[in-house]
Design an enzyme around this catalytic site. Sequence first.
Site, PDB file in Angstrom:
ATOM      1  CD  GLU A 111      -2.167  -1.259   2.768  1.00 21.05           C
ATOM      2  OE1 GLU A 111      -3.014  -0.191   2.926  1.00 21.05           O
ATOM      3  OE2 GLU A 111      -2.090  -2.449   4.058  1.00 21.05           O
ATOM      4  CE  LYS A 113       5.440   5.444   6.944  1.00 23.14           C
ATOM      5  NZ  LYS A 113       5.162   7.550   7.016  1.00 23.14           N
ATOM      6  CG  ASP A 115       3.903  13.449   4.515  1.00 23.73           C
ATOM      7  OD1 ASP A 115       3.998  12.164   6.198  1.00 23.73           O
ATOM      8  OD2 ASP A 115       5.272  13.058   4.684  1.00 23.73           O
ATOM      9  CE1 TYR A 222      -2.353   2.710   8.650  1.00 20.82           C
ATOM     10  CE2 TYR A 222      -3.099   4.605   7.978  1.00 20.82           C
ATOM     11  CZ  TYR A 222      -2.649   3.558   8.908  1.00 20.82           C
ATOM     12  OH  TYR A 222      -1.878   4.343  10.002  1.00 20.82           O
ATOM     13  CE  LYS A 309       9.802   7.017   4.876  1.00 19.76           C
ATOM     14  NZ  LYS A 309       8.870   8.200   6.051  1.00 19.76           N
ATOM     15  CB  CYS A 403      31.546  19.969  29.075  1.00 16.24           C
ATOM     16  SG  CYS A 403      29.302  20.317  29.030  1.00 16.24           S
ATOM     17  CB  CYS A 406      29.718  22.324  33.059  1.00 19.07           C
ATOM     18  SG  CYS A 406      30.322  20.544  32.390  1.00 19.07           S
ATOM     19  CB  CYS A 421      29.729  15.922  29.400  1.00 14.85           C
ATOM     20  SG  CYS A 421      29.153  16.963  30.841  1.00 14.85           S
ATOM     21  CB  CYS A 427      26.821  19.098  32.708  1.00 15.00           C
ATOM     22  SG  CYS A 427      26.298  20.034  30.512  1.00 15.00           S
TER      23      CYS A 427
END
Length: 664
Positions: A111, A113, A115, A222, A309, A403, A406, A421, A427
């Site tokens: 079927e 797809k 959107d 569907y 896809k 990081c 931090c 980190c 942090c």
Amino acid sequence: MSTQQKITTLREELRQHNYNYYVLNQPVISDYEFDMKLKELQALEEQHPEFHDPTSPTLRVGGMVTKNFETVTHDERMYSLDNSYSKEDLMDWEKRIQRILGDVEVQFTCELKYDGASISLTYEEGQLVRAVTRGDGFQGDDVTTNVKTIRSVPLQLQGDYAPKFDIRGEIVLPFEGFAKMNAERVENGEEPYMNPRNTAAGSLKLQDSALVAQRPLECLLYSIVGKDLNITTQFEMLEKAREWGFKVPAIAKLCNTTDEVLQFVEYWEIQRHELPYETDGVVVKVNSLRYQDELGYTAKSPRWALAYKFKAEQVSTVLNEITYQVGRTGAITPVANLQPVLLAGTTVKRASLHNADQIAKLDVREGDTVFVEKGGEIIPKIMGVDFTKRPGNSQPTQYITKCPECGTTLERKEGEAQHFCPNDTGCPPQITGRIQHFISRKAMDIEGLGSETVELLFKEGLIANYADLYTLTKEQVMPLERMAEKSAENLVNGVTASKQIPFERVLFGLGIRYVGETVAKKLARAYKHIDALMTASEEELVAVDEIGERIAQSVVEFFAQDENLQIVDRLKSYGLQFSLSEAQLENQTDTLKGQTFVVSGVFETISRNELKKLIEDNGGKVASSVSSKTSYLVAGANMGPSKRTKAEGLGVPIISETEFFGMV
């Protein structure tokens, strides 16, 4: 003819004309004639409210206002689909199917797809009673009033429909209607909508249903879920839905081989541009519902379906800067900040670069012209660099070592894709990220508290972890920016109400790395109380169904940290649920502990899912295929012959549902 007869006749006429126009695309009267009949019916209904009918065609015009959309739990979960992008993916999927089903011939239903915005419609005795958005798959928003305005959604079914069922599909906005809407917006001096999908989804949450009625939305169906449907295949399901009055695209095709599936994909990858709706791929499903039942589900997706896809749209633009985000687990994600570019209907300004390896592999640098596409047509990603346009002064990207939030030196464990980190207690994005996860809808679902408020509470020093939420007072919260007395009251009340959230969701909310919703449920069911889980070893955890070494190690590490133990103790003292409820415990035993079951076939007194839950509730493990580790094969009618053959070959006992009930 009496007034009641006149009203009934008009309703029947208008339903048929509506079906002819919006489902069959074969109108037999003009729009003017339809409108005149509708106005006549409206006038009669207003004069005679005693003849009210919840399925009357006059409800299509809308007019009801919904201030808040109620959250509704789906009777059957709405799963997402695994994605495929190549013939190899499809072949691997077929091999996985054959491993479970054995050497049987498998047909596939293909079927398109579409959107749009996923929807679940509930019908009882042929009448639409509820329409719910997909939400998180477990629960969504009740948008019945708005969906009733969509002409291709039947309010009253026809034919030999089942007494009760849910039917799933997509609410879409055809290109032609979308273009007309945008033309009107431009003429009125308003910004045009960016793409049909987002506009369709947004339409479902409009408060005024009269505005929804003005939008040319359609509903393409569907999938039917329910009991006693008397349907044996996916293809038959589509035909039945059409017969009952639903709009089901006739493009679906029955395929006997994966080569035929690929031919269908290749044809529609080109021809889809001639369709009136947005499409982004082909959904391939095992046709037999019995085989679907036998294949079952992973934690996120059905094993019997795959979304193949179409190739994503690709554009080029300039990468202005690479910045770095810190997630709640400390994971560092590099982000490409782009020159804004239109891609698949949306303006893209940022794209993920995933990790240091991806940057090095593509040799991506600031100032490069890069090729961008939407992965799965949702998340933008950089696919490559146009080296012919690279500036002469370009320098290789040096991945950060500290990081960005931090300043802590980053770490990267062996086998890990990302840098981390390690400063999880100091942090800021990690702290607020954990709190935001804790309050999220799937976890504690704290009403009146959102991500921005969490940031504000942390910034003002009112909270440093999610346990601090339970000490907040209205007086502390009220002085905050944009926080009136009522808002502060709602926040504090929402925090208090969350103390009733069940154990498995509290466990998910703790934010233990790799412990998602499904894993949290498995652990809660296996250990029943947080104290038992906190003292479990890695070896004991791995013995739990679907818990691997990585998850087990993460759980042990989490409860080895004193700060986490202190927070859990505080949450206990505040009254949060850290054990299964009495009702849940009543149905839980260790009768089948250490035993693995494979369930196959159709059962007389219980559904397959109910039987599997019964196994897990009694401490057993459910596997999808027979192996030397299988303790019992529970066999129902029409069981796949390959499972029986394999069980007999391995000496695995084969028992009936009656014999199984005797065990529990």
